[in-house]
Structures are given as C-alpha cells and as structure tokens.
Design a protein around this motif. Structure first.
Motif, PDB file in Angstrom:
ATOM      1  N   ALA A 120      24.828  16.178  43.334  1.00 46.55           N
ATOM      2  CA  ALA A 120      25.673  16.889  43.341  1.00 46.55           C
ATOM      3  C   ALA A 120      27.125  16.737  43.467  1.00 46.55           C
ATOM      4  O   ALA A 120      28.299  17.164  42.782  1.00 46.55           O
ATOM      5  N   GLY A 121      27.229  15.581  42.519  1.00 40.52           N
ATOM      6  CA  GLY A 121      27.935  15.501  41.023  1.00 40.52           C
ATOM      7  C   GLY A 121      28.299  15.321  40.072  1.00 40.52           C
ATOM      8  O   GLY A 121      29.380  15.543  39.309  1.00 40.52           O
ATOM      9  N   ASN A 122      27.074  16.521  39.907  1.00 35.96           N
ATOM     10  CA  ASN A 122      28.062  17.141  38.603  1.00 35.96           C
ATOM     11  C   ASN A 122      27.410  18.563  38.483  1.00 35.96           C
ATOM     12  O   ASN A 122      26.591  19.124  39.326  1.00 35.96           O
ATOM     13  N   SER A 123      28.782  19.128  38.641  1.00 41.91           N
ATOM     14  CA  SER A 123      28.997  20.815  38.808  1.00 41.91           C
ATOM     15  C   SER A 123      28.066  20.867  38.075  1.00 41.91           C
ATOM     16  O   SER A 123      27.546  22.490  38.295  1.00 41.91           O
ATOM     17  N   GLU A 124      27.523  20.695  36.953  1.00 39.35           N
ATOM     18  CA  GLU A 124      26.480  21.848  36.170  1.00 39.35           C
ATOM     19  C   GLU A 124      25.291  21.798  36.557  1.00 39.35           C
ATOM     20  O   GLU A 124      24.632  22.948  36.947  1.00 39.35           O
ATOM     21  N   ASP A 125      24.851  20.723  36.657  1.00 36.39           N
ATOM     22  CA  ASP A 125      23.200  20.625  37.294  1.00 36.39           C
ATOM     23  C   ASP A 125      23.303  21.179  38.942  1.00 36.39           C
ATOM     24  O   ASP A 125      22.545  21.993  39.413  1.00 36.39           O
ATOM     25  N   ASN A 126      24.916  21.517  39.831  1.00 37.62           N
ATOM     26  CA  ASN A 126      24.574  21.467  40.756  1.00 37.62           C
ATOM     27  C   ASN A 126      24.826  22.797  40.896  1.00 37.62           C
ATOM     28  O   ASN A 126      24.293  23.542  42.096  1.00 37.62           O
ATOM     29  N   GLU A 127      24.872  23.228  39.525  1.00 35.86           N
ATOM     30  CA  GLU A 127      25.030  25.139  40.376  1.00 35.86           C
ATOM     31  C   GLU A 127      23.394  25.555  39.501  1.00 35.86           C
ATOM     32  O   GLU A 127      23.244  26.767  39.293  1.00 35.86           O
ATOM     33  N   GLU A 128      22.988  25.339  38.689  1.00 37.62           N
ATOM     34  CA  GLU A 128      20.971  25.268  38.212  1.00 37.62           C
ATOM     35  C   GLU A 128      19.930  25.131  39.342  1.00 37.62           C
ATOM     36  O   GLU A 128      19.558  25.503  39.726  1.00 37.62           O
ATOM     37  N   THR A 129      20.445  23.427  40.492  1.00 42.77           N
ATOM     38  CA  THR A 129      19.741  22.710  41.067  1.00 42.77           C
ATOM     39  C   THR A 129      19.668  22.958  42.216  1.00 42.77           C
ATOM     40  O   THR A 129      20.974  22.312  42.740  1.00 42.77           O
ATOM     41  N   LEU A 130      18.355  22.865  43.187  1.00 38.92           N
ATOM     42  CA  LEU A 130      19.259  22.689  44.707  1.00 38.92           C
ATOM     43  C   LEU A 130      19.797  20.502  44.840  1.00 38.92           C
ATOM     44  O   LEU A 130      19.297  20.232  44.203  1.00 38.92           O
ATOM     45  N   SER A 131      20.582  20.907  45.793  1.00 39.87           N
ATOM     46  CA  SER A 131      21.329  19.609  45.808  1.00 39.87           C
ATOM     47  C   SER A 131      21.047  19.143  47.624  1.00 39.87           C
ATOM     48  O   SER A 131      22.149  17.943  47.917  1.00 39.87           O
ATOM     49  N   LYS A 132      21.746  20.695  48.280  1.00 39.15           N
ATOM     50  CA  LYS A 132      21.861  19.762  49.697  1.00 39.15           C
ATOM     51  C   LYS A 132      20.079  20.832  50.769  1.00 39.15           C
ATOM     52  O   LYS A 132      19.833  21.673  49.426  1.00 39.15           O
ATOM     53  N   ILE A 133      19.574  19.578  51.401  1.00 40.17           N
ATOM     54  CA  ILE A 133      18.620  20.314  51.930  1.00 40.17           C
ATOM     55  C   ILE A 133      18.297  20.003  53.602  1.00 40.17           C
ATOM     56  O   ILE A 133      18.728  18.809  53.853  1.00 40.17           O
ATOM     57  N   ARG A 134      17.926  21.015  54.509  1.00 37.77           N
ATOM     58  CA  ARG A 134      18.432  20.426  56.236  1.00 37.77           C
ATOM     59  C   ARG A 134      16.952  19.652  56.059  1.00 37.77           C
ATOM     60  O   ARG A 134      15.954  20.615  56.185  1.00 37.77           O
ATOM     61  N   MET A 135      17.061  18.678  56.829  1.00 34.33           N
ATOM     62  CA  MET A 135      15.942  17.861  57.467  1.00 34.33           C
ATOM     63  C   MET A 135      15.465  17.439  58.125  1.00 34.33           C
ATOM     64  O   MET A 135      16.425  17.338  59.153  1.00 34.33           O
ATOM     65  N   PHE A 136      14.259  18.008  59.254  1.00 34.98           N
ATOM     66  CA  PHE A 136      13.488  17.104  59.859  1.00 34.98           C
ATOM     67  C   PHE A 136      13.035  15.539  59.862  1.00 34.98           C
ATOM     68  O   PHE A 136      12.746  16.446  59.729  1.00 34.98           O
ATOM     69  N   LEU A 137      13.736  15.056  60.090  1.00 36.75           N
ATOM     70  CA  LEU A 137      13.126  13.177  60.481  1.00 36.75           C
ATOM     71  C   LEU A 137      12.319  13.097  61.574  1.00 36.75           C
ATOM     72  O   LEU A 137      13.223  12.894  62.348  1.00 36.75           O
ATOM     73  N   THR A 138      11.125  12.197  61.598  1.00 34.99           N
ATOM     74  CA  THR A 138      10.832  11.745  62.759  1.00 34.99           C
ATOM     75  C   THR A 138      10.224  10.504  62.621  1.00 34.99           C
ATOM     76  O   THR A 138      10.849  10.326  61.868  1.00 34.99           O
ATOM     77  N   GLN A 139       9.826   9.903  63.237  1.00 32.48           N
ATOM     78  CA  GLN A 139       9.465   8.458  63.850  1.00 32.48           C
ATOM     79  C   GLN A 139       8.426   8.272  62.559  1.00 32.48           C
ATOM     80  O   GLN A 139       7.290   9.348  62.307  1.00 32.48           O
ATOM     81  N   ASP A 140       8.601   7.445  61.850  1.00 32.20           N
ATOM     82  CA  ASP A 140       8.280   6.891  60.569  1.00 32.20           C
ATOM     83  C   ASP A 140       7.289   7.953  59.863  1.00 32.20           C
ATOM     84  O   ASP A 140       7.064   7.839  58.660  1.00 32.20           O
ATOM     85  N   GLU A 141       8.259   8.508  59.664  1.00 29.30           N
ATOM     86  CA  GLU A 141       8.073   9.247  58.451  1.00 29.30           C
ATOM     87  C   GLU A 141       9.231   8.311  57.741  1.00 29.30           C
ATOM     88  O   GLU A 141       9.764   7.564  56.956  1.00 29.30           O
ATOM     89  N   ILE A 142       8.487   9.356  56.110  1.00 29.44           N
ATOM     90  CA  ILE A 142       8.956   8.323  54.451  1.00 29.44           C
ATOM     91  C   ILE A 142       8.798   9.067  53.653  1.00 29.44           C
ATOM     92  O   ILE A 142       8.500  10.359  53.214  1.00 29.44           O
TER      93      ILE A 142
END
Length: 267
Positions: A120-142
């Motif tokens: 997310a700190g690289n503006s060029e990369d940030n325009e090309e690929t994802l930098s933010k993902i909504r995630m549902f994290l559960t117990q003992d997930e890796i």
C-alpha cells in the motif's frame, strides 16, 4: 386383601420411580443437545467470551466479530496464528499490506484462498494489484505471507445497513448484504482489456452455514467476467460470500482496491 393392597402400593411406587427416571433422562438429553450445539458453535467460532459461545444463531454469533481492535504494522516473521490469547485475535478486519508484494493465504479457516496483494506504500504497485482485503479470521486460523514483510489489521465496525456493492474479501449475508436474488454487474468495464488479451474478472464463492455454525456445502462457485457477465445469484441468511478481484492494473480508472461487484435486486 391386605396383601393385595401392599402389592398395589409397590406397583404404584415402581411406576412413579419409572416416570421420574424418564423425566430425568429426557431433561439430561435436552441438556446434552444444547451443550452439543454450544460446543459446535464454539468450535466453528471460537470465542473470547462466554456470551459469544452460548449464542446458537449464526448471524448473532458473527456480529460479535465486528468492532474488534485492529493491529497496526505487525511484522511478518513466519506464519501468523490467530488466537484469542495472542496479538492477532479472531475478528473481522481489513487486512492492509504495508510492505512487500506477494501472496496472502488463509488456512484452517471458514474460507481458504490465495490473495495476490501489493504494498500500500507504493503508489505504482497499489494501482496495479490489491493492497486491502476484508477478512473473517477465526480461532486457530493461520495466515501465510509470501514476499510480504509488514501488514496491518484495521478495525471494521458492524455496518448500519447492508450494501449492494462488495469488494474483495469475506462478506456476511444478512449483515453486509441483504438476502435476496440478484443480477451481478460491476463498477468497472467488464469488456476492458490489457494487452489485447487480459480482461478483469471477479470470482465469488457462496458458503452455506447451519444455524449452529457448522459449515455446509459451497452453494455457488463462479466467476463474473468478460465471458460470463450474465450471472444471477440467490443469497440466504447463514451464508458467507467470498469475492476475489483478479485484475491487472486499472480498468476505466478503477483500481483493484476499488473494484466492486454490484448486486442488483431482482423482484
């Protein structure tokens, strides 16, 4: 006569004892069923509080995952384990890649999937690929990171109302989006292409859960793209939608982080 009366008393006592035992067994069975449901829910959605474990409704349980405090700028030194007693706790977050460009994989969870993310700190990369993902994290997930050295988990609060546009990540039917039948569209040009051969596409999976939090079959596993743009979906309570934007740069000015599937209600 006296003997017969004694026998009658004995039979009555035996009958009363049998009924009492039957009621006790029935009560024990009900308690066992309730305990089993709670244990099942606890296994699927491990809790940091007794109140959460005791909830028997999937949607009510999921609501407790919103509003968890985030974790800023944690370094990736190996696998990241989700545990209620560790730094990364169960919850619903926006995972933001702060440094690096590589893959994020979620294992031992409700949903296991491979995300390609950029710094997310690289503006060029940030325009090309994802930098933010909504995630549902559960117990003992890796979480496993490849070529990513630093990330953050941003707090996500319970939405005031459902939305009809969803980006990359895990979304709860009945909270993030209302149940119903929808035609899909997008906020980008599905017919746009890069280098004359690559079209943007968004993949989605719909995963069904039972009332006690047990994962059931995947109800839908499909793509919305140039070749498959006429898509209808039926969403029900106790489902999770996983959406992945698979893109290569911007399409009609829309960056991968901002790409969304639009859900248009069908009457």
């Amino acid at each position: 006569m006296k003997k017969n009366f004694s026998v009658l008393l004995l039979l009555t006592a035996c009958f009363s004892l049998t009924v009492a035992c039957s009621k006790q067994e029935s009560k024990s069975s009900d308690t066992s069923t309730t305990q089993s449901q709670s244990e099942s829910l606890s296994t699927s959605f491990s809790s940091s509080s007794k109140e959460e474990v005791e909830k028997s409704n999937f949607i009510d349980s999921v609501k407790t995952y919103y509003g968890k405090p985030g974790v800023d700028n944690f370094y990736i030194t190996g696998e990241v384990k989700v545990n209620k007693d560790s730094e990364i706790k169960p919850g619903i977050y926006d995972l933001v890649i702060e440094q690096g460009r590589g893959n994020v994989m979620s294992t031992q969870s409700i949903i296991s999937e491979n995300y390609v993310a950029a710094s997310a700190g690289n503006s060029e990369d940030n325009e090309e690929t994802l930098s933010k993902i909504r995630m549902f994290l559960t117990q003992d997930e890796i979480l496993k990171f490849s070529n990513i050295s630093k990330a953050s988990l941003k707090q996500v609060n319970l939405p005031e109302k459902p939305s009809d546009e969803l980006g990359t990540g895990d979304w709860i039917v009945g909270i993030d989006i209302a149940p119903g039948t929808y035609k899909l569209s997008s906020n980008y040009d599905v017919n746009a292409n890069k280098d004359g051969q690559f079209y943007p596409r968004m993949e989605f999976k719909i995963i069904q859960f039972s009332e006690d939090g047990k994962k059931e079959k995947i109800a839908n596993d499909n793509k919305y793209n140039h070749d498959n743009s006429d898509v209808l979906v039926k969403l029900q309570d106790n489902q999770i939608i996983q959406i992945i934007a698979d893109s290569y740069g911007q399409y009609n000015g829309v960056k991968p982080d901002d790409m969304k599937l639009k859900f248009n209600k069908v009457n």
